[in-house]
Design an enzyme around this catalytic site. Sequence first.
Site, PDB file in Angstrom:
ATOM      1  N   ALA A   1     -16.665  22.427  -7.144  1.00  0.00           N
ATOM      2  CA  ALA A   1     -16.267  23.767  -7.569  1.00  0.00           C
ATOM      3  C   ALA A   1     -15.045  23.660  -8.475  1.00  0.00           C
ATOM      4  O   ALA A   1     -14.607  22.559  -8.821  1.00  0.00           O
ATOM      5  CB  ALA A   1     -15.992  24.655  -6.362  1.00  0.00           C
TER       6      ALA A   1
ATOM      7  N   ASP B   1     -16.700  35.641   3.247  1.00  0.00           N
ATOM      8  CA  ASP B   1     -17.753  35.178   2.330  1.00  0.00           C
ATOM      9  C   ASP B   1     -18.897  34.595   3.151  1.00  0.00           C
ATOM     10  O   ASP B   1     -19.160  33.389   3.107  1.00  0.00           O
ATOM     11  CB  ASP B   1     -17.190  34.129   1.376  1.00  0.00           C
ATOM     12  CG  ASP B   1     -18.100  33.881   0.179  1.00  0.00           C
ATOM     13  OD1 ASP B   1     -19.006  34.721  -0.057  1.00  0.00           O
ATOM     14  OD2 ASP B   1     -17.922  32.864  -0.509  1.00  0.00           O
TER      15      ASP B   1
END
Length: 455
Positions: free
Chosen positions: A146, A302
Amino acid sequence: MTNSSTSRNSAGKKVATTAGPAGSDSELSKLFNVVSSGIKGAARLGQTATVLSRTGINWLRGQRPPAPQLLRETFESLGATYIKLGQFIASSPTFFPPEYVEEFQHCLDRTPPLPFPTMKAILEAEMEQPLDEIYSFIDPVPLASASIAQVHAARLVTGEDVVIKIQKPGVENILLTDLNFLYVSATILEKMAPKLSWTSLSGVIQEIQRTMMEECDFIQEANNLETFAKFLRDTDNDDATVPVVYKNFSSRRILTMERFFGVPLTDLESIRQFTPDPERTLITAMNTWFSSLTQCEFFHADVHAGNLMVLRDGRIGFIDFGIVGRIKPDTWAAVSDFMTAIMVGNFEGMASAMARIGITHVEVDEDQLAKDLKALYQRLDLSEMPDPTDLDPSRADDDVNALLMEMVRVGEQHGLHFPREFALLIKQFLYFDRYVHILAPEMDMFLDERLHRLH
């Protein structure tokens, strides 16, 4: 001459310290760090200027996509900070125009992996002992990459399977430089356009900075994992779990934790191999999350399918605690009432709950708000949630945010301004609604007595 000693930093690691007169090695080291940070910051501003100049030149040459698309592509070119900012825009219909929120759904936090020697060098620098004394194996091919970190599978010399989350080089300095630049720009813009002060762009940037710097602090993420594990123990919840953190092999930039083996919560066929009752597994996941809203310091913000796993022993595994939210009990009660009202089509209840959730400088006409919500309901069938068989994450997020944006837009027309936690909570609700459609299509998420949503 100086006296030296040892102390421990926030990760519990020994660091050398020196005491001496001004101009000592310690003072020179501090000065070097300041100068180094300044040089890196200037270099980053130069990179930013180069990207913006290239975008401007392409515009003059006739490459003119719609403004939201142009901004997203520019953000992706600018790297970590702006990718995170794009994701903030995508999940914050309260603050940004719908066309930008929709476009930034495509701003994915997946980046090309850095070479393993680069990441290994960071790992070696953070550890107090040779890597071969800690890990018997590290897979050079990352499990994920990421904007902020890269994750590698590994095995400890003691035999435990782990994952190592390694922060990419220079990320923190880039974030600070970019966000300070954005904060100054937002402050100037607010002074030039006073009407923007209600949306508080500078306040938004400060909130982004807080959450991003938390994501860069893996000690904080480790603490989040341990806090959630304690919450599970305190509530006698043996059906859910989080990865064990190996603190001796972790630091602010490195997180070594237990590796989970399982499948995403949306993989029904695979789940059936691990548990005979997928519906009960889903109820466990939902009750765990609902309980955390009132019995834990924070909630997992999330819960997409990649962060909720069904493990081989049938337990629910919660992973990735880099993004968490905090909400007051009365606000949570209002959000819960709001979602219940949506599901049963109670527009007066929806209006009342929205008035309790939102921040406003005017008196809200709840009767008119209810009428406008009813008109919205008739125009968009809000009882029809996103197609649960469509597991494309970007497409699912489009559906989730489209619903949320329309509801928020109506509220804002009545002078309501919603905190970001509202958007985060609603998004998690809609994730769970999708899981209900997949794993337990006959279950009513808001009426099933097995769900202790309000207790």
